[in-house]
Write a protein that holds these residues in place. Structure first.
Motif, short mmCIF file in Angstrom:
data_model
loop_
_atom_site.label_atom_id
_atom_site.label_comp_id
_atom_site.label_asym_id
_atom_site.label_seq_id
_atom_site.Cartn_x
_atom_site.Cartn_y
_atom_site.Cartn_z
N ALA A 95 -82.68 9.89 -3.23
CA ALA A 95 -82.03 9.24 -2.09
C ALA A 95 -82.68 7.90 -1.80
O ALA A 95 -83.84 7.66 -2.16
N ASP A 142 -78.85 11.77 -0.95
CA ASP A 142 -77.84 11.17 -0.09
C ASP A 142 -76.48 11.35 -0.74
O ASP A 142 -76.38 11.77 -1.91
N ALA A 143 -75.43 11.05 0.00
CA ALA A 143 -74.08 11.38 -0.47
C ALA A 143 -73.78 10.75 -1.83
O ALA A 143 -73.20 11.39 -2.71
N ALA A 146 -75.79 12.63 -4.43
CA ALA A 146 -75.36 14.02 -4.53
C ALA A 146 -74.17 14.12 -5.48
O ALA A 146 -74.09 15.04 -6.30
N THR A 161 -77.33 17.45 1.22
CA THR A 161 -77.15 16.04 1.52
C THR A 161 -78.07 15.60 2.66
O THR A 161 -78.32 16.35 3.60
N GLU A 163 -77.33 13.24 4.72
CA GLU A 163 -76.53 12.89 5.89
C GLU A 163 -76.16 14.11 6.74
O GLU A 163 -76.11 14.03 7.98
N THR A 164 -75.89 15.25 6.10
CA THR A 164 -75.39 16.42 6.83
C THR A 164 -76.35 17.61 6.79
O THR A 164 -76.70 18.18 7.82
N ASP A 165 -76.80 17.98 5.60
CA ASP A 165 -77.58 19.21 5.47
C ASP A 165 -78.98 19.09 6.05
O ASP A 165 -79.46 20.02 6.71
#
Length: 555
Positions: A95, A142-143, A146, A161, A163-165
């Motif tokens: 990332a 990161d997205a 990923a 991720t 951003e979310t996980d």
């Protein structure tokens, strides 16, 4: 006031806070810090005592030490209990820089795992190799990366991720306590990749001892400054992080030791932008910045820098790539913090921290020097028979310390070549020591290209180009570039053009080869200068390409 040498002796002598004593390290007797932390888990546990001080600050966010400790404890529990991470499992982080990168790193350590920093600029083929090489239990990306990971075809149990996980994991177990498994001092803690001369990246394995030794070195520097009359303690310093976290410069020598000293890390996110970085320095009162020459070149060329107040910046260093004395003078002329505070250093991924450091006084007395060995580092210049040579004689730079890597991940042959049973690291760099014990490099790792602070090994690029059906032979070289230091050039031998249309494929064009390389290599490794020829490449009697002859004849 005591002299600097007296202060060092007091701090590092018997009973001193940073006492150095000989201990057995993987079969060799080496000087080690007697009072270092037992492991990185112990460092993490102590960090919560810094409470509401800033740990990681970006242009839009602040993460205190207390916030960080809580986020790491929750994430580590989730890694263990929900995702099955066990001691020794690898957790890959792929990332761009973010506070979540640092949280993921420390959570991996807290779960007993081994944090593996992937180069965020890698192409799919490089990611695919690393996944197969380190076999991570899971990947945190990161997205953008990923999607890259999922597209490699290498099975990975979980891809989380940034951003979310990661935000979900940091809040999943509020109030969780740190429960770090026991580890041995020389157990792996981190794997960072360095480009391989054989065409494959190599994973340098860094142990808990390596990292806690680096921490003590930075704590020693803080104590030395304090004992020498510097009123600024660690809690008042603010360090700019503007290089990738998958490098030792920003992970091992910034994010990790500053967790131990309660010092703020001011993180620049995104690509390097002179205005954004100077704005961040001004806003956050940054005191310390370790840059690469490419960043410094861009500041020199940027124009008027006086509209930014950077008076808080009292320490400025250059690292990762050499820069000339003439350039240092130009930098000092336009960037006031470099005038009296500029230092230079020499290190490599395998050494975890600087092998040597040149102070402003060293650079004034001996422009171009890389200074004397770092505390705890043994440094020798050796001849082809592996014998030490006297001052002023050129040879291979060899170094030994408790900082040096354990070895290369799953590569015993490369490890044996680089680190002998006596724990001397053979860098492959050529240099000499002057009569005062200061290092000067004359050649960096054979034919290594250093583009904007990133290492590019010609063999890796050549191996990729050689796979193109239209390439008969090739050689990759570094050529001077005013901004990047060096750029990647390729001389490609191809078959003569077909005598008539349709008889065979025409020779590949530079555009075709660029596209071909871009699909298989990180962007910084892709040649930007091409010379395509039907003439055979010049070789010596043993068939080796005459690299220097080609270099001197490049158009």
């Amino acid at each position: 006031m005591s002299s600097p040498m007296e202060i060092v002796r007091e701090l590092t002598g018997p009973g001193g806070e940073f006492e150095l004593r000989d201990e057995d390290v993987l079969g060799a007797r080496l000087p080690v810090f007697a009072n270092r932390a037992r492991d990185l888990g112990a460092v993490l546990a102590r960090s919560s005592s810094y409470g509401d001080r800033d740990y990681v600050v970006t242009a839009s966010r602040r993460l205190t030490f207390a916030d960080h400790a809580a986020a790491v404890a929750s994430t580590a529990k989730a890694l263990r209990e929900d995702l099955g991470v066990r001691p020794g499992d690898r957790v890959a982080i792929n990332a761009a820089n973010s506070p979540e990168w640092i949280i993921a790193f420390w959570a991996t350590i807290a779960a007993g795992g081994v944090a593996v920093g992937y180069n965020a600029w890698w192409a799919p083929r490089e990611v695919e190799y690393a996944l197969g090489h380190t076999e991570p239990k899971l990947v945190i990306a990161d997205a953008k990366r990923a999607a890259l990971t999922s597209g490699t075809g290498v099975p990975v149990e979980n891809v989380l991720t940034v951003e979310t996980d990661v935000p979900s994991l940091t809040s999943r177990y509020p109030g969780a306590a740190l429960d770090v498994p026991d580890v041995a001092a020389d157990d792996p803690a981190v794997i960072l990749y360095t480009s391989g001369t054989s065409g494959r990246p190599k994973g340098a394995v860094h142990s808990h001892r390596n990292l806690t030794s680096v921490i003590e070195y930075h704590r020693f520097n803080d104590a030395l400054a304090r004992a020498s009359g510097d009123p600024a303690g660690p809690s008042s310093r603010r360090y700019l992080l503007a290089l990738p976290l998958f490098h030792i410069a920003c992970l091992h020598n910034l994010a990790v030791p500053r967790l131990a000293t309660g010092t703020a890390v001011i993180m620049h996110e995104g690509g390097f932008d002179v205005d954004e970085v100077l704005r961040l320095i001004e806003k956050e009162g940054v005191t310390n910045w370790g840059a690469v020459p490419t960043m410094a070149h861009r500041m020199v060329e940027h124009g008027d820098l006086s509209r930014y107040d950077v008076s808080s910046l009292t320490a400025f260093s250059l690292a990762t790539a050499p820069s000339s004395p003439a350039f240092k003078e130009r930098l000092r002329a336009v960037f006031p913090p470099a005038k009296d505070a500029l230092v230079d250093s020499y290190g490599l991924t395998e050494s975890c921290t600087g092998v040597s450091v040149a102070t402003p006084a060293d650079l004034a007395e001996s422009p171009g020097t890389l200074g004397r060995p770092t505390l705890g580092v043994q440094l020798e210049i050796r001849d082809p028979d592996d014998r030490p040579v006297p001052a002023g004689v050129e040879g291979e730079v060899c170094t030994r310390s408790a900082y040096n890597m354990v070895g290369y991940w799953r590569d015993p042959d490369a490890t044996a070549r680089a680190v002998g049973t006596d724990r001397w690291l053979h860098t492959g760099d050529i240099g000499m020591l002057d009569e005062r014990g200061r290092l000067r490099l004359t050649t960096r790792r054979s034919d290594l290209i250093i583009r904007g602070g990133e290492n590019v090994y010609p063999a890796e690029v050549e191996n990729v180009l050689a796979e193109h059906p239209g390439v008969r032979e090739c050689i990759v070289l570094g050529v001077a570039h005013p901004d990047l230091g060096q750029e990647v050039a390729a001389v490609v031998g191809v078959a003569a053009a077909p005598p008539s249309p349709g008889s065979s494929s025409p020779p590949p064009s530079p555009e075709e080869l660029t596209d071909y390389a871009r699909e298989r290599l990180a962007y910084f490794k892709v040649p930007t200068r091409w010379h395509i020829t039907t003439d055979p490449l010049p070789r010596n009697a043993t068939g080796k390409v005459l690299r220097r002859q080609i270099e001197s004849s490049l158009p």
